[in-house]
Design a protein around this motif. Structure first.
Motif, mmCIF file in Angstrom:
data_model
loop_
_atom_site.group_PDB
_atom_site.id
_atom_site.type_symbol
_atom_site.label_atom_id
_atom_site.label_comp_id
_atom_site.label_asym_id
_atom_site.label_seq_id
_atom_site.Cartn_x
_atom_site.Cartn_y
_atom_site.Cartn_z
ATOM 1 N N ILE A 143 1.293 -0.904 -0.584
ATOM 2 C CA ILE A 143 -0.099 0.370 -0.138
ATOM 3 C C ILE A 143 0.756 1.667 -0.134
ATOM 4 O O ILE A 143 0.629 2.397 -0.478
ATOM 5 N N TYR A 144 1.759 1.348 0.750
ATOM 6 C CA TYR A 144 2.632 2.524 1.159
ATOM 7 C C TYR A 144 3.478 2.850 0.149
ATOM 8 O O TYR A 144 4.406 3.841 -0.522
ATOM 9 N N ARG A 145 4.084 1.890 -0.636
ATOM 10 C CA ARG A 145 4.598 1.935 -2.045
ATOM 11 C C ARG A 145 3.741 2.934 -3.360
ATOM 12 O O ARG A 145 4.545 3.895 -3.513
ATOM 13 N N GLN A 146 2.710 2.251 -3.011
ATOM 14 C CA GLN A 146 1.897 4.331 -3.697
ATOM 15 C C GLN A 146 1.797 5.584 -3.284
ATOM 16 O O GLN A 146 1.585 6.256 -4.346
ATOM 17 N N LEU A 147 2.481 5.298 -2.029
ATOM 18 C CA LEU A 147 2.551 6.315 -1.609
ATOM 19 C C LEU A 147 4.044 7.587 -1.323
ATOM 20 O O LEU A 147 4.070 8.215 -0.511
ATOM 21 N N GLY A 148 4.817 6.827 -2.115
ATOM 22 C CA GLY A 148 6.265 6.742 -2.346
ATOM 23 C C GLY A 148 7.364 6.253 -1.678
ATOM 24 O O GLY A 148 8.712 6.770 -1.647
ATOM 25 N N VAL A 149 6.653 5.667 -0.756
ATOM 26 C CA VAL A 149 8.012 4.994 0.658
ATOM 27 C C VAL A 149 8.151 3.151 -0.320
ATOM 28 O O VAL A 149 6.966 2.283 -0.827
ATOM 29 N N GLU A 150 9.206 2.832 0.115
ATOM 30 C CA GLU A 150 9.590 1.176 -0.635
ATOM 31 C C GLU A 150 10.100 0.740 0.695
ATOM 32 O O GLU A 150 10.754 1.234 1.757
ATOM 33 N N THR A 151 10.207 -0.494 0.871
ATOM 34 C CA THR A 151 10.677 -1.994 1.501
ATOM 35 C C THR A 151 11.477 -2.458 1.053
ATOM 36 O O THR A 151 11.409 -3.359 0.520
ATOM 37 N N ILE B 146 -5.054 -0.766 10.050
ATOM 38 C CA ILE B 146 -4.007 0.085 9.015
ATOM 39 C C ILE B 146 -5.236 0.954 8.689
ATOM 40 O O ILE B 146 -4.812 1.928 8.614
ATOM 41 N N ALA B 147 -6.040 1.640 8.885
ATOM 42 C CA ALA B 147 -7.248 2.170 8.240
ATOM 43 C C ALA B 147 -6.878 3.238 8.759
ATOM 44 O O ALA B 147 -6.966 4.601 8.052
ATOM 45 N N GLN B 148 -6.801 3.692 10.320
ATOM 46 C CA GLN B 148 -6.730 5.112 10.821
ATOM 47 C C GLN B 148 -5.647 5.258 10.601
ATOM 48 O O GLN B 148 -5.141 6.629 9.722
ATOM 49 N N THR B 149 -4.354 4.725 10.576
ATOM 50 C CA THR B 149 -3.163 5.526 10.052
ATOM 51 C C THR B 149 -3.223 5.905 8.556
ATOM 52 O O THR B 149 -2.945 6.593 8.233
ATOM 53 N N ILE B 150 -3.436 4.709 7.658
ATOM 54 C CA ILE B 150 -3.601 5.009 6.433
ATOM 55 C C ILE B 150 -4.695 6.451 5.887
ATOM 56 O O ILE B 150 -3.982 7.523 5.191
ATOM 57 N N CYS C 21 -2.782 9.733 4.096
ATOM 58 C CA CYS C 21 -3.263 10.421 3.133
ATOM 59 C C CYS C 21 -3.854 12.060 2.711
ATOM 60 O O CYS C 21 -3.555 13.493 2.320
ATOM 61 N N PHE C 22 -4.296 12.457 4.488
ATOM 62 C CA PHE C 22 -4.347 13.867 4.961
ATOM 63 C C PHE C 22 -3.040 14.270 4.772
ATOM 64 O O PHE C 22 -3.422 15.799 4.544
ATOM 65 N N GLY C 23 -1.921 13.816 5.381
ATOM 66 C CA GLY C 23 -0.453 14.732 5.390
ATOM 67 C C GLY C 23 -0.537 15.109 4.489
ATOM 68 O O GLY C 23 0.305 15.988 4.285
#
Length: 410
Positions: free
Chosen positions: A255-263, A293-297, A301-303
């Motif tokens: 999911i976070y790969r779409q937000l610019g974060v690689e693991t 993880i809904a709250q975190t995501i 996104c808001f940030g």
């Protein structure tokens, strides 16, 4: 405890953080250890939930108070019902007495369990007299919390004839069911999951074995959020994690790969690194298999100033709080254009964030930790910040390690 949070002076972050074992895996392992004492456990969670689970499993008669621990409530209900000679009252916090448990109680009663409600029909506290259970077939709605299902499956090998569980409808949170079955397999319990039917065979003892609990992916989610909201090049290394994780929340890496974060996985650790900007301006995710993880995501996104549409969230209504309404209220305080139903959340694109907002946590550890990364964008106050001890007691100290300013206020 009320805390004020401010961003590090340098937002190019570099750090290594050790996170203790998964609460979900720990509580499953503890119950199996109570049934089969030959099992050892390494890297236990240091969460409140794990501690009340450990204490509860040692009680034979009297009151077992699990406070806010929903997992312990569900797991211990089945455990005590099937422990011949034990007689307890299983209770918890005021919120726990508002969280439904009828589906599980009725399933256990159909197997022959002796369980009575102490106050309101369908809700804790529960009066349980442990009995020898010989029936071995039961059905449950498939769209309920996986904890009800795992509760029955974990106790199943101790039943004289094992258990055949039929799930009616579309199954929710499949990864958590598979986690339970994988742990059973690790200790040599035969099981089978075909279509909507799960079978667990009985077993009287298991060989000496040590279960190593993987660190908690739900806890890792807050650091994914921090990296996503920080400068390109920021990275945090977390341990100890497995690439073939049993935990549904490990979907974070995708999911976070779409937000610019690689693991990157290496030596039982993960490096999470901000490699670029978000690849979408409206994140669309079905979280039926990973609702925690809904709250975190949504906060991430808001940030980032992007929108999101999160579905599969129907189980969030009966968590520590009604998490959908809590998100609606707290993100609205910050100026977010958000709307929720009883099963999904929609956030529209917005580039402004109100400052010096006090976030209420509703006795919910995930509310406190999910909103904390927003300190990278605006100063925040977190009310009742000590609630994080439910799953991650070291959270605020780990934020300080990242050079966040975390100070107590009156």
């Amino acid at each position: 405890m009320k805390l004020k949070l401010s961003a590090p002076s340098k937002t190019l972050l570099k750090s290594n953080i050790q996170i203790t074992g998964s609460k979900s895996e720990t509580n499953r392992s503890l119950l199996l250890q109570a049934l089969f004492p030959s099992i050892g456990i390494e890297n236990l969670s240091n969460s409140d939930d794990a501690q009340v689970m450990q204490k509860g499993l040692k009680i034979d008669k009297g009151v077992v108070d699990i406070h806010h621990a929903g997992t312990a409530m569900r797991f211990l209900t089945s455990f005590f019902a099937c422990q011949e000679g034990k007689e307890i009252t299983l209770t918890g916090s005021q919120r726990m007495t508002e969280r439904p448990v009828k589906v599980l109680v009725e399933a256990l009663r159909s197997l022959g369990a002796d369980i009575e409600y102490g106050q309101n029909e369908g809700y804790p506290p529960l009066h349980i007299k442990g009995k020898k259970i010989t029936k071995n077939k039961v059905s449950l709605p498939a769209n309920i919390s996986s904890q009800y299902i795992s509760s029955l499956l974990l106790t199943a090998p101790s039943l004289e004839n094992g258990l055949e569980l039929d799930l009616v409808g579309k199954i929710t949170s499949v990864p958590y069911i598979k986690m339970t079955l994988a742990l059973l397999s690790q200790i040599g319990i035969q099981n089978e999951f075909e279509g909507n039917t799960i079978k667990v065979w009985p077993k009287t003892d298991v060989a000496n074995i040590s279960l190593v609990v993987e660190s908690d992916w739900s806890s890792a989610s807050y650091f994914y959020s921090i990296v996503a909201l920080s400068d390109v090049g920021s990275s945090i290394t977390l341990s100890a994690y497995k690439e073939d994780s049993l935990q549904g929340d490990s979907v974070l890496a995708t999911i976070y790969r779409q937000l610019g974060v690689e693991t990157t996985f290496s030596n039982n650790s993960i490096e999470i690194k901000k490699t670029g900007e978000s690849k979408t301006d409206n994140l669309m995710v079905d979280l039926a298999d990973a609702p925690d993880i809904a709250q975190t995501i949504s906060v991430t996104c808001f940030g980032l100033g992007i929108g999101c549409h999160l579905t599969g969230l129907h189980t969030l209504k009966i968590k520590e709080t009604d998490r959908l309404e809590a998100l609606n209220t707290e993100l609205s305080k910050l100026g977010a254009p958000i709307s929720v139903t009883d099963k999904d959340l929609t956030l529209k694109t917005s580039e402004s964030i109100k400052s010096d907002v006090a976030i209420d946590t509703y006795n919910d550890h995930r509310m406190a930790m999910a909103f904390a990364p927003l300190a990278l964008k605006t100063d925040l106050v977190v009310n009742d910040a000590g609630v994080v001890s439910k799953s991650y007691p070291d959270f605020w100290n780990d934020l300080r390690q990242l050079q966040f300013e975390v100070s107590q206020v009156d």
